[in-house]
Design a protein around this motif. Structure first.
Motif, PDB file in Angstrom:
ATOM      1  N   PHE A  38       0.819  -7.502   0.596  1.00 62.09           N
ATOM      2  CA  PHE A  38       0.666  -8.579   1.565  1.00 62.09           C
ATOM      3  C   PHE A  38       0.710  -9.949   0.880  1.00 62.09           C
ATOM      4  CE2 PHE A  38      -1.883 -11.125   4.681  1.00 62.09           C
ATOM      5  CZ  PHE A  38      -0.933 -11.096   5.691  1.00 62.09           C
ATOM      6  N   ALA A  39       0.073 -10.055  -0.286  1.00 59.84           N
ATOM      7  CA  ALA A  39       0.104 -11.321  -1.034  1.00 59.84           C
ATOM      8  C   ALA A  39       1.549 -11.669  -1.422  1.00 59.84           C
ATOM      9  CB  ALA A  39      -0.782 -11.229  -2.274  1.00 59.84           C
ATOM     10  N   GLU A  40       2.303 -10.679  -1.888  1.00 60.37           N
ATOM     11  CA  GLU A  40       3.710 -10.914  -2.239  1.00 60.37           C
ATOM     12  C   GLU A  40       4.526 -11.281  -0.998  1.00 60.37           C
ATOM     13  OE1 GLU A  40       5.655 -11.040  -5.052  1.00 60.37           O
ATOM     14  OE2 GLU A  40       3.706 -11.083  -6.056  1.00 60.37           O
ATOM     15  N   TYR A  41       4.247 -10.594   0.104  1.00 59.64           N
ATOM     16  CA  TYR A  41       4.955 -10.853   1.361  1.00 59.64           C
ATOM     17  C   TYR A  41       4.755 -12.305   1.806  1.00 59.64           C
ATOM     18  CZ  TYR A  41       6.379 -10.317   6.245  1.00 59.64           C
ATOM     19  OH  TYR A  41       7.000 -10.464   7.461  1.00 59.64           O
ATOM     20  N   LEU A  42       3.523 -12.796   1.693  1.00 60.25           N
ATOM     21  CA  LEU A  42       3.224 -14.165   2.103  1.00 60.25           C
ATOM     22  C   LEU A  42       3.901 -15.202   1.216  1.00 60.25           C
ATOM     23  CD1 LEU A  42      -0.563 -13.899   3.023  1.00 60.25           C
ATOM     24  CD2 LEU A  42       1.384 -14.072   4.588  1.00 60.25           C
ATOM     25  N   HIS A  43       4.086 -14.880  -0.044  1.00 60.63           N
ATOM     26  CA  HIS A  43       4.683 -15.839  -0.983  1.00 60.63           C
ATOM     27  C   HIS A  43       6.200 -15.727  -1.076  1.00 60.63           C
ATOM     28  CE1 HIS A  43       0.457 -15.900  -2.331  1.00 60.63           C
ATOM     29  NE2 HIS A  43       0.726 -17.190  -2.446  1.00 60.63           N
TER      30      HIS A  43
ATOM     31  N   SER B 177      10.039 -15.843   0.106  1.00 60.21           N
ATOM     32  CA  SER B 177      10.806 -16.576   1.122  1.00 60.21           C
ATOM     33  C   SER B 177      12.076 -15.834   1.540  1.00 60.21           C
ATOM     34  CB  SER B 177      11.165 -17.972   0.611  1.00 60.21           C
ATOM     35  OG  SER B 177      11.940 -17.854  -0.573  1.00 60.21           O
ATOM     36  N   GLY B 178      12.556 -14.923   0.710  1.00 63.72           N
ATOM     37  CA  GLY B 178      13.790 -14.206   1.022  1.00 63.72           C
ATOM     38  C   GLY B 178      13.569 -13.083   2.017  1.00 63.72           C
ATOM     39  N   PRO B 179      14.359 -13.028   3.092  1.00 67.86           N
ATOM     40  CA  PRO B 179      14.157 -11.992   4.118  1.00 67.86           C
ATOM     41  C   PRO B 179      14.404 -10.571   3.603  1.00 67.86           C
ATOM     42  CG  PRO B 179      16.149 -13.263   4.568  1.00 67.86           C
ATOM     43  CD  PRO B 179      15.450 -13.933   3.428  1.00 67.86           C
ATOM     44  N   HIS B 180      15.329 -10.402   2.653  1.00 65.07           N
ATOM     45  CA  HIS B 180      15.626  -9.068   2.138  1.00 65.07           C
ATOM     46  C   HIS B 180      14.421  -8.494   1.384  1.00 65.07           C
ATOM     47  CE1 HIS B 180      18.062  -5.727   0.751  1.00 65.07           C
ATOM     48  NE2 HIS B 180      17.658  -5.980  -0.488  1.00 65.07           N
ATOM     49  N   VAL B 181      13.810  -9.313   0.551  1.00 72.62           N
ATOM     50  CA  VAL B 181      12.642  -8.852  -0.208  1.00 72.62           C
ATOM     51  C   VAL B 181      11.468  -8.619   0.735  1.00 72.62           C
ATOM     52  CG1 VAL B 181      10.986  -9.455  -2.031  1.00 72.62           C
ATOM     53  CG2 VAL B 181      13.418  -9.952  -2.335  1.00 72.62           C
ATOM     54  N   LYS B 182      11.296  -9.490   1.726  1.00 69.21           N
ATOM     55  CA  LYS B 182      10.226  -9.291   2.710  1.00 69.21           C
ATOM     56  C   LYS B 182      10.396  -7.957   3.433  1.00 69.21           C
ATOM     57  CE  LYS B 182       8.192 -13.561   3.970  1.00 69.21           C
ATOM     58  NZ  LYS B 182       7.646 -14.338   5.019  1.00 69.21           N
TER      59      LYS B 182
ATOM     60  N   MET C  77       8.445  -0.576   2.336  1.00 67.03           N
ATOM     61  CA  MET C  77       7.928   0.303   1.278  1.00 67.03           C
ATOM     62  C   MET C  77       6.445   0.052   0.989  1.00 67.03           C
ATOM     63  SD  MET C  77      11.314   0.840  -1.098  1.00 67.03           S
ATOM     64  CE  MET C  77      11.254  -0.683  -1.954  1.00 67.03           C
ATOM     65  N   ASN C  78       5.757  -0.494   1.967  1.00 69.70           N
ATOM     66  CA  ASN C  78       4.314  -0.675   1.916  1.00 69.70           C
ATOM     67  C   ASN C  78       3.662   0.661   1.513  1.00 69.70           C
ATOM     68  OD1 ASN C  78       1.593  -0.899   2.673  1.00 69.70           O
ATOM     69  ND2 ASN C  78       2.064  -0.991   4.854  1.00 69.70           N
ATOM     70  N   PRO C  79       2.831   0.683   0.474  1.00 64.37           N
ATOM     71  CA  PRO C  79       2.231   1.952   0.026  1.00 64.37           C
ATOM     72  C   PRO C  79       1.500   2.711   1.136  1.00 64.37           C
ATOM     73  CG  PRO C  79       1.814   0.232  -1.582  1.00 64.37           C
ATOM     74  CD  PRO C  79       2.446  -0.438  -0.394  1.00 64.37           C
ATOM     75  N   ASN C  80       0.844   2.006   2.041  1.00 66.14           N
ATOM     76  CA  ASN C  80       0.147   2.695   3.134  1.00 66.14           C
ATOM     77  C   ASN C  80       1.129   3.377   4.077  1.00 66.14           C
ATOM     78  OD1 ASN C  80      -2.411   1.948   2.211  1.00 66.14           O
ATOM     79  ND2 ASN C  80      -2.269  -0.035   3.221  1.00 66.14           N
ATOM     80  N   LYS C  81       2.296   2.771   4.272  1.00 68.56           N
ATOM     81  CA  LYS C  81       3.336   3.391   5.093  1.00 68.56           C
ATOM     82  C   LYS C  81       3.897   4.624   4.391  1.00 68.56           C
ATOM     83  CE  LYS C  81       6.158   0.853   7.558  1.00 68.56           C
ATOM     84  NZ  LYS C  81       7.270  -0.007   8.018  1.00 68.56           N
ATOM     85  N   CYS C  82       4.026   4.541   3.078  1.00 71.17           N
ATOM     86  CA  CYS C  82       4.525   5.693   2.306  1.00 71.17           C
ATOM     87  C   CYS C  82       3.581   6.882   2.420  1.00 71.17           C
ATOM     88  CB  CYS C  82       4.705   5.304   0.836  1.00 71.17           C
ATOM     89  SG  CYS C  82       5.953   4.029   0.566  1.00 71.17           S
TER      90      CYS C  82
ATOM     91  N   ILE D 231      18.981   0.679   2.535  1.00 71.13           N
ATOM     92  CA  ILE D 231      19.490   1.749   1.660  1.00 71.13           C
ATOM     93  C   ILE D 231      18.577   1.979   0.459  1.00 71.13           C
ATOM     94  CG2 ILE D 231      21.433   2.506   0.209  1.00 71.13           C
ATOM     95  CD1 ILE D 231      21.926   2.544   3.273  1.00 71.13           C
ATOM     96  N   MET D 232      18.077   0.907  -0.135  1.00 65.63           N
ATOM     97  CA  MET D 232      17.163   1.070  -1.277  1.00 65.63           C
ATOM     98  C   MET D 232      15.917   1.840  -0.828  1.00 65.63           C
ATOM     99  SD  MET D 232      15.271  -1.760  -3.696  1.00 65.63           S
ATOM    100  CE  MET D 232      16.792  -2.464  -4.282  1.00 65.63           C
ATOM    101  N   ALA D 233      15.411   1.522   0.349  1.00 69.64           N
ATOM    102  CA  ALA D 233      14.239   2.213   0.871  1.00 69.64           C
ATOM    103  C   ALA D 233      14.555   3.659   1.245  1.00 69.64           C
ATOM    104  CB  ALA D 233      13.674   1.448   2.069  1.00 69.64           C
ATOM    105  N   VAL D 234      15.759   3.912   1.763  1.00 73.35           N
ATOM    106  CA  VAL D 234      16.176   5.291   2.073  1.00 73.35           C
ATOM    107  C   VAL D 234      16.080   6.142   0.806  1.00 73.35           C
ATOM    108  CG1 VAL D 234      18.166   6.753   2.623  1.00 73.35           C
ATOM    109  CG2 VAL D 234      17.668   4.774   4.037  1.00 73.35           C
TER     110      VAL D 234
END
Length: 193
Positions: A59-64, A66-71, A77-82, A106-109
């Motif tokens: 979440f800290a990384e998500y807030l900081h 700015s790129g939509p692809h990384v967000k 790939m949130n660990p809790n979702k995994c 694709i990277m997440a797949v």
């Protein structure tokens, strides 16, 4: 000359559906899916949303970021979702379900396929390999789960699928949701629908 268009998803988010009227004419018939379910033409399904809060680090990384692809990667790939996806796949496989896990990135797949130790299919998968994996899913107890990119949204025939898990999608596209849900809408005689 006559043109006929059949679709289960006469929906487009960009309003270009009106172009369809020009190409093939107006809609002639529409069936209510509840009536089709009641008549036994569609399986009775239950949809459940599982909320997975982001870990503090993600979440800290998500807030900081700015790129939509990384967000997108961070929330996909949130660990809790995994952990939730792994639990759900194992739970449904133990019940004898055939599971399709959908992910748009694709990277997440590839990540989820590796994490869950299950085969995946994406646009990069050669046709021959796709057919082998589809047939294993259809006819074998060895493959009970497939991880699919957007290639699984349309034009695949996997009537054995009984569960879909969606770890990411195309930002709430109604058409994509309907297509994916359609993968499990075939009635299953031996499963009590």
């Amino acid at each position: 000359q006559c043109k006929l268009g059949l679709t289960a998803t006469l929906v487009r988010e960009d309003e270009l559906i009106n172009d369809l009227n020009f190409l093939i004419g107006p809609k002639l018939y529409e069936a209510n899916w509840l009536d089709l379910t009641e008549a036994g033409y569609l399986a009775n399904v239950s949809c459940t949303e599982v909320r997975c809060p982001m870990s503090a680090e993600f979440f800290a990384e998500y807030l900081h970021e700015s790129g939509p692809h990384v967000k997108q990667l961070l929330y996909t790939m949130n660990p809790n979702k995994c952990v939730a996806a792994d639990y759900l796949v194992r739970q449904h496989e133990a019940r004898g379900d055939k599971v399709l896990v959908f992910c748009d990135n694709i990277m997440a797949v590839k990540f989820f396929a590796n994490l869950l130790n299950r085969p995946y299919i994406s646009g990069e998968t050669p046709y021959k390999d796709r057919m082998v994996k589809y047939n294993q899913f259809r006819k074998s107890s060895v493959v009970s789960t497939l991880i699919l990119s957007k290639v699984g949204d349309v034009a695949i025939d996997l009537p054995e699928a009984t569960v879909i898990i969606q770890v990411s999608s195309h930002f709430g596209s109604r058409r994509q949701e309907a297509q994916r849900l359609g993968r499990i809408l075939r009635p299953k005689a031996d499963r009590g629908n």
